[in-house]
Design a protein around this motif. Sequence first.
Motif, PDB file in Angstrom:
ATOM      1  N   ARG A   1      82.102  82.540  23.183  1.00  0.00           N
ATOM      2  CA  ARG A   1      83.526  82.658  23.543  1.00  0.00           C
ATOM      3  C   ARG A   1      83.867  81.568  24.541  1.00  0.00           C
ATOM      4  NH1 ARG A   1      86.960  85.022  27.073  1.00  0.00           N
ATOM      5  NH2 ARG A   1      88.954  85.735  26.201  1.00  0.00           N
ATOM      6  N   ILE A   2      84.954  80.852  24.290  1.00  0.00           N
ATOM      7  CA  ILE A   2      85.315  79.695  25.120  1.00  0.00           C
ATOM      8  C   ILE A   2      86.081  80.160  26.353  1.00  0.00           C
ATOM      9  CG2 ILE A   2      86.496  77.467  25.170  1.00  0.00           C
ATOM     10  CD1 ILE A   2      84.078  77.702  23.217  1.00  0.00           C
ATOM     11  N   ALA A   3      85.410  80.091  27.501  1.00  0.00           N
ATOM     12  CA  ALA A   3      86.055  80.494  28.757  1.00  0.00           C
ATOM     13  C   ALA A   3      86.764  79.314  29.415  1.00  0.00           C
ATOM     14  CB  ALA A   3      85.011  81.070  29.698  1.00  0.00           C
ATOM     15  N   ARG A   4      86.222  78.096  29.172  1.00  0.00           N
ATOM     16  CA  ARG A   4      86.798  76.920  29.853  1.00  0.00           C
ATOM     17  C   ARG A   4      86.661  75.687  28.975  1.00  0.00           C
ATOM     18  NH1 ARG A   4      84.666  74.335  35.562  1.00  0.00           N
ATOM     19  NH2 ARG A   4      86.442  72.974  35.939  1.00  0.00           N
ATOM     20  N   LEU A   5      87.757  74.958  28.826  1.00  0.00           N
ATOM     21  CA  LEU A   5      87.785  73.698  28.073  1.00  0.00           C
ATOM     22  C   LEU A   5      88.096  72.574  29.051  1.00  0.00           C
ATOM     23  CD1 LEU A   5      89.942  74.398  24.886  1.00  0.00           C
ATOM     24  CD2 LEU A   5      87.641  73.502  24.880  1.00  0.00           C
ATOM     25  N   VAL A   6      87.323  71.498  29.022  1.00  0.00           N
ATOM     26  CA  VAL A   6      87.604  70.387  29.947  1.00  0.00           C
ATOM     27  C   VAL A   6      87.567  69.052  29.209  1.00  0.00           C
ATOM     28  CG1 VAL A   6      86.717  71.548  32.010  1.00  0.00           C
ATOM     29  CG2 VAL A   6      85.164  70.153  30.648  1.00  0.00           C
ATOM     30  N   ARG A   7      88.277  68.078  29.771  1.00  0.00           N
ATOM     31  CA  ARG A   7      88.147  66.692  29.332  1.00  0.00           C
ATOM     32  C   ARG A   7      87.539  65.932  30.493  1.00  0.00           C
ATOM     33  NH1 ARG A   7      93.247  64.385  26.255  1.00  0.00           N
ATOM     34  NH2 ARG A   7      91.662  62.951  25.558  1.00  0.00           N
TER      35      ARG A   7
ATOM     36  N   ASP B   1      90.785  70.388  33.406  1.00  0.00           N
ATOM     37  CA  ASP B   1      90.919  71.534  32.502  1.00  0.00           C
ATOM     38  C   ASP B   1      92.061  71.336  31.519  1.00  0.00           C
ATOM     39  OD1 ASP B   1      89.188  74.090  33.288  1.00  0.00           O
ATOM     40  OD2 ASP B   1      89.566  72.920  35.077  1.00  0.00           O
ATOM     41  N   VAL B   2      91.837  71.743  30.278  1.00  0.00           N
ATOM     42  CA  VAL B   2      92.889  71.721  29.257  1.00  0.00           C
ATOM     43  C   VAL B   2      92.903  73.084  28.564  1.00  0.00           C
ATOM     44  CG1 VAL B   2      92.884  69.232  28.809  1.00  0.00           C
ATOM     45  CG2 VAL B   2      91.270  70.683  27.589  1.00  0.00           C
ATOM     46  N   ASN B   3      94.036  73.430  27.970  1.00  0.00           N
ATOM     47  CA  ASN B   3      94.165  74.730  27.312  1.00  0.00           C
ATOM     48  C   ASN B   3      93.770  74.694  25.841  1.00  0.00           C
ATOM     49  OD1 ASN B   3      95.068  76.117  29.600  1.00  0.00           O
ATOM     50  ND2 ASN B   3      97.129  75.280  29.325  1.00  0.00           N
ATOM     51  N   GLU B   4      93.900  73.516  25.234  1.00  0.00           N
ATOM     52  CA  GLU B   4      93.568  73.407  23.806  1.00  0.00           C
ATOM     53  C   GLU B   4      93.153  71.983  23.470  1.00  0.00           C
ATOM     54  OE1 GLU B   4      98.232  73.105  22.386  1.00  0.00           O
ATOM     55  OE2 GLU B   4      97.259  75.059  22.553  1.00  0.00           O
ATOM     56  N   VAL B   5      92.347  71.853  22.432  1.00  0.00           N
ATOM     57  CA  VAL B   5      91.947  70.527  21.937  1.00  0.00           C
ATOM     58  C   VAL B   5      92.183  70.493  20.429  1.00  0.00           C
ATOM     59  CG1 VAL B   5      90.240  69.982  23.717  1.00  0.00           C
ATOM     60  CG2 VAL B   5      89.532  71.268  21.707  1.00  0.00           C
TER      61      VAL B   5
ATOM     62  N   VAL C   1      77.333  76.783  26.778  1.00  0.00           N
ATOM     63  CA  VAL C   1      77.017  76.851  25.345  1.00  0.00           C
ATOM     64  C   VAL C   1      75.545  76.497  25.166  1.00  0.00           C
ATOM     65  CG1 VAL C   1      77.527  75.913  23.066  1.00  0.00           C
ATOM     66  CG2 VAL C   1      79.367  76.183  24.725  1.00  0.00           C
ATOM     67  N   ASP C   2      74.781  77.433  24.636  1.00  0.00           N
ATOM     68  CA  ASP C   2      73.349  77.186  24.422  1.00  0.00           C
ATOM     69  C   ASP C   2      73.177  76.529  23.050  1.00  0.00           C
ATOM     70  OD1 ASP C   2      70.622  77.169  24.751  1.00  0.00           O
ATOM     71  OD2 ASP C   2      70.357  79.198  23.954  1.00  0.00           O
ATOM     72  N   CYS C   3      72.855  75.245  23.041  1.00  0.00           N
ATOM     73  CA  CYS C   3      72.721  74.528  21.764  1.00  0.00           C
ATOM     74  C   CYS C   3      71.842  73.298  21.961  1.00  0.00           C
ATOM     75  CB  CYS C   3      74.095  74.104  21.240  1.00  0.00           C
ATOM     76  SG  CYS C   3      74.894  72.840  22.243  1.00  0.00           S
ATOM     77  N   ALA C   4      71.630  72.569  20.878  1.00  0.00           N
ATOM     78  CA  ALA C   4      70.883  71.308  20.926  1.00  0.00           C
ATOM     79  C   ALA C   4      71.819  70.170  20.573  1.00  0.00           C
ATOM     80  CB  ALA C   4      69.718  71.364  19.932  1.00  0.00           C
ATOM     81  N   SER C   5      71.436  68.975  20.966  1.00  0.00           N
ATOM     82  CA  SER C   5      72.233  67.792  20.628  1.00  0.00           C
ATOM     83  C   SER C   5      72.248  67.623  19.107  1.00  0.00           C
ATOM     84  CB  SER C   5      71.599  66.565  21.286  1.00  0.00           C
ATOM     85  OG  SER C   5      72.424  65.458  21.177  1.00  0.00           O
ATOM     86  N   GLY C   6      73.451  67.513  18.510  1.00  0.00           N
ATOM     87  CA  GLY C   6      73.553  67.361  17.055  1.00  0.00           C
ATOM     88  C   GLY C   6      73.933  68.643  16.336  1.00  0.00           C
ATOM     89  N   ASP C   7      74.158  69.745  17.085  1.00  0.00           N
ATOM     90  CA  ASP C   7      74.559  71.014  16.459  1.00  0.00           C
ATOM     91  C   ASP C   7      76.038  70.988  16.070  1.00  0.00           C
ATOM     92  OD1 ASP C   7      72.075  72.075  16.630  1.00  0.00           O
ATOM     93  OD2 ASP C   7      72.516  73.542  18.196  1.00  0.00           O
TER      94      ASP C   7
ATOM     95  N   LYS D   1      91.387  76.716  21.197  1.00  0.00           N
ATOM     96  CA  LYS D   1      92.108  77.135  22.402  1.00  0.00           C
ATOM     97  C   LYS D   1      91.154  77.871  23.340  1.00  0.00           C
ATOM     98  CE  LYS D   1      96.631  77.810  20.236  1.00  0.00           C
ATOM     99  NZ  LYS D   1      97.631  78.797  19.829  1.00  0.00           N
ATOM    100  N   LYS D   2      91.536  77.888  24.587  1.00  0.00           N
ATOM    101  CA  LYS D   2      90.773  78.655  25.564  1.00  0.00           C
ATOM    102  C   LYS D   2      90.806  80.126  25.155  1.00  0.00           C
ATOM    103  CE  LYS D   2      91.654  77.325  29.885  1.00  0.00           C
ATOM    104  NZ  LYS D   2      92.116  77.398  31.274  1.00  0.00           N
ATOM    105  N   GLY D   3      89.654  80.783  25.163  1.00  0.00           N
ATOM    106  CA  GLY D   3      89.604  82.185  24.750  1.00  0.00           C
ATOM    107  C   GLY D   3      89.186  82.386  23.307  1.00  0.00           C
ATOM    108  N   ASP D   4      89.150  81.300  22.507  1.00  0.00           N
ATOM    109  CA  ASP D   4      88.711  81.402  21.108  1.00  0.00           C
ATOM    110  C   ASP D   4      87.203  81.651  21.028  1.00  0.00           C
ATOM    111  OD1 ASP D   4      91.243  80.977  20.276  1.00  0.00           O
ATOM    112  OD2 ASP D   4      90.934  78.980  19.438  1.00  0.00           O
TER     113      ASP D   4
END
Length: 748
Positions: free
Chosen positions: A390-396, A404-408, A419-425, A375-378
């Motif tokens: 912390r998830i500020a925004r979720l999109v499809r 924008d969506v509230n949950e997935v 989100v600071d990450c690499a492909s495959g994380d 969910k947004k905010g998780d």
Amino acid sequence: MTIFNILKAVKPSNIQRLNLNKLTSCYMSGNAKFDPKDLSKIRNIGISAHIDSGKTTLTERILFYTGRIESMHEVRGKDNVGATMDSMELERQRGITIQSAATYTLWKDHNINIIDTPGHVDFTVEVERALRVLDGAVLVLCAVGGVQSQSLTVNRQMKRYNVPCIAFINKLDRMGANPKRVLSQMRSKLNHNAAFIQLPIGLEGECQGLIDIIEQKAIYFEGNYGEEVRYDEIPQNLRSETDEKRHELIEHLSNADEILGELYLEEKTITEQDIKAAVRRTCLKRTFTPVMLGTALKNKGVQPLLNAVLDYLPSPDEVDNFAFKQTINEDQEAEKVLLKPDRSNSHPFVALAFKLEAGRFGQLTYMRCYQGMLKKGDTIFNARTQRKVRIARLVRMHSNQMEDVNEVYAGDIFALFGVDCASGDTFVTEPKHNISLESIFVPEPVVSMAIYPANNKDRDNFSKAIARFTKEDPTFHFNFDSDNKETIVSGMGELHLEIYAQRMEREYNCPVVLGKPKVAFRETLVSPVEFDYLHKKQSGGQGQFGRVTGLLEPLPPHKNTMLEFVDETVGTNIPKQYIPGIRKGFLAMAEKGLLAGQKLSGLKFRLLDGAHHIVDSSELAFFQAAQGAVRDAFEHGLWQILEPIMAVEVNAPDEFQGAVMAQLNKRHGIITGVEGIEGWFTLYAEVPLNEMFGYAGELRSSTQGKGEFTMEYSRYIPCLPEVQEKLVMEYQKVTGQVSEKDVKKKRN
């Protein structure tokens, strides 16, 4: 009276395409609404194929018929709008897909997540990471070209990730369309147990519709845009062929499905439901591939394909996805954990980041959720780095547009910002479970070019562009060559690097200059070499002491791009805490060989014994001992250079066959096969990549512009002695081991 006739009777002049689409979609889905909690109503599919097979056009039609877009545009249309999924300006100009694009749509109360992938081999990682997160795929094949080089690559990728697929033979309207030949190629080249579930009513300009072999009906596509699907009786002249192909379909299914096989052997009546159930069971197991037909450009065959996606491809809960739980002991294999894709929060959230993209609001990270919900905010954690986000925004995503969506939930494909990450994380909500998903296979780059900004004042933008592109694309590498004092970019081909050079100019206002392409050669051993190296240094205070003994040996040809390190020590001569240092030393030396400055590959470092000092030994000492051991092996061993070989496929008119063969022979190519069809030939060959530069222009000039070719990486093999000698001499000249005068003398 149908809904279309009612509409026409009321307002014949004001029916807009959007309204008609939405009504069509509602009419065909029976006004049913999609339930986000029902996993069986979700399909995650990819559309993959060789270049110019019609993937993007097919996706455009799917979005139009499902009411997702209000008007259709062509890949290279006259209106200069371009297809929805080709959102990048470069894609629209060149008429090719460069980046995979995600979208979602509704069809008959099912939510279909679609990823349209590139067809060009230079962008193969886009297909790789899309198939890693998808549950099913549509393999698009051209009715004229058939199974081509990239079709084989895509098929291998589907096999690697165990992705069930439906084959769609497109372009029935083209001159020379021959779906029967394509089916035979699927069986012989791709080794698919495949059979038609549709037949064409006419080919080329006579293509009127299709016959559904299972339901025994003719299908016609009427209206301005093929939106009206009409079912009718099978034409009299095609009934015997339909019966014959239905019998063939049942035979192929019986070989793969026990339930239908029993019915067939007992000679019981096989119903339409029996066949559909058997197709679904075998398709999910990848033991049978249903083959469908159509022409996306002429708006025929798309709606039945959508129905088949719902009927035959799996929902997320029908696919077993595993995570790996790391054990405390590093030597033990990770434990496999089956993920539970129910759409609730009863199980902890697990997702895989499969694609990174720099968006307008920062880094956009595409993810697939495998378990739980978000969910947004998780707050979620990166399983590799343990960083908290912390998830500020979720999109499809719908191409380059966001919603924008509230949950997935499990099974969804979505995107996050910042989100600071690499492909495959892997991302989880419970880091203490210590689980991670299998990452994505990334092929090694095969072509390198020198690169520098045309203007020195653009260096900041150049650095930003390089940093962004290397993060987004794991096959795009960047490094500084200290010998030649130049920056080098590496990728999957000339087109790959050219596209990034153009993007730097367009997106960062930084024109760049690309040097001559360089091939990614490799260095390897011819025969095993023993080593026994002592690294000892004493200069006051704690010294350095490390001794390594073992064997450096070549790997077999099918592993000649890999490096292996094996610890075979017994006892405590080398304490276990120093083993990682030896491994790092070997890998560090493998970055640059001493023969021609190329990377080492195809080597196995077997550590058999050694010695340590109670005070002076350290990880650094053993790191340097391993490097010294590899240097020793260079002096005493026999080394050779490997070069990449490309599988080349050339299409041209018959009259140029001799000239094309002569050109490839001149380039040290080995011709592996030739096929001919109606005045055109397809030639298959294996050619060293080093010999393929400039071939595009030569082929066009010798075939009056009619010839075209594709190539993809095949394998590494030892290069010719004269090529090796030239590379060694150039490296020695750069490193100052020989002078320019010596080089000239050697050449003469």
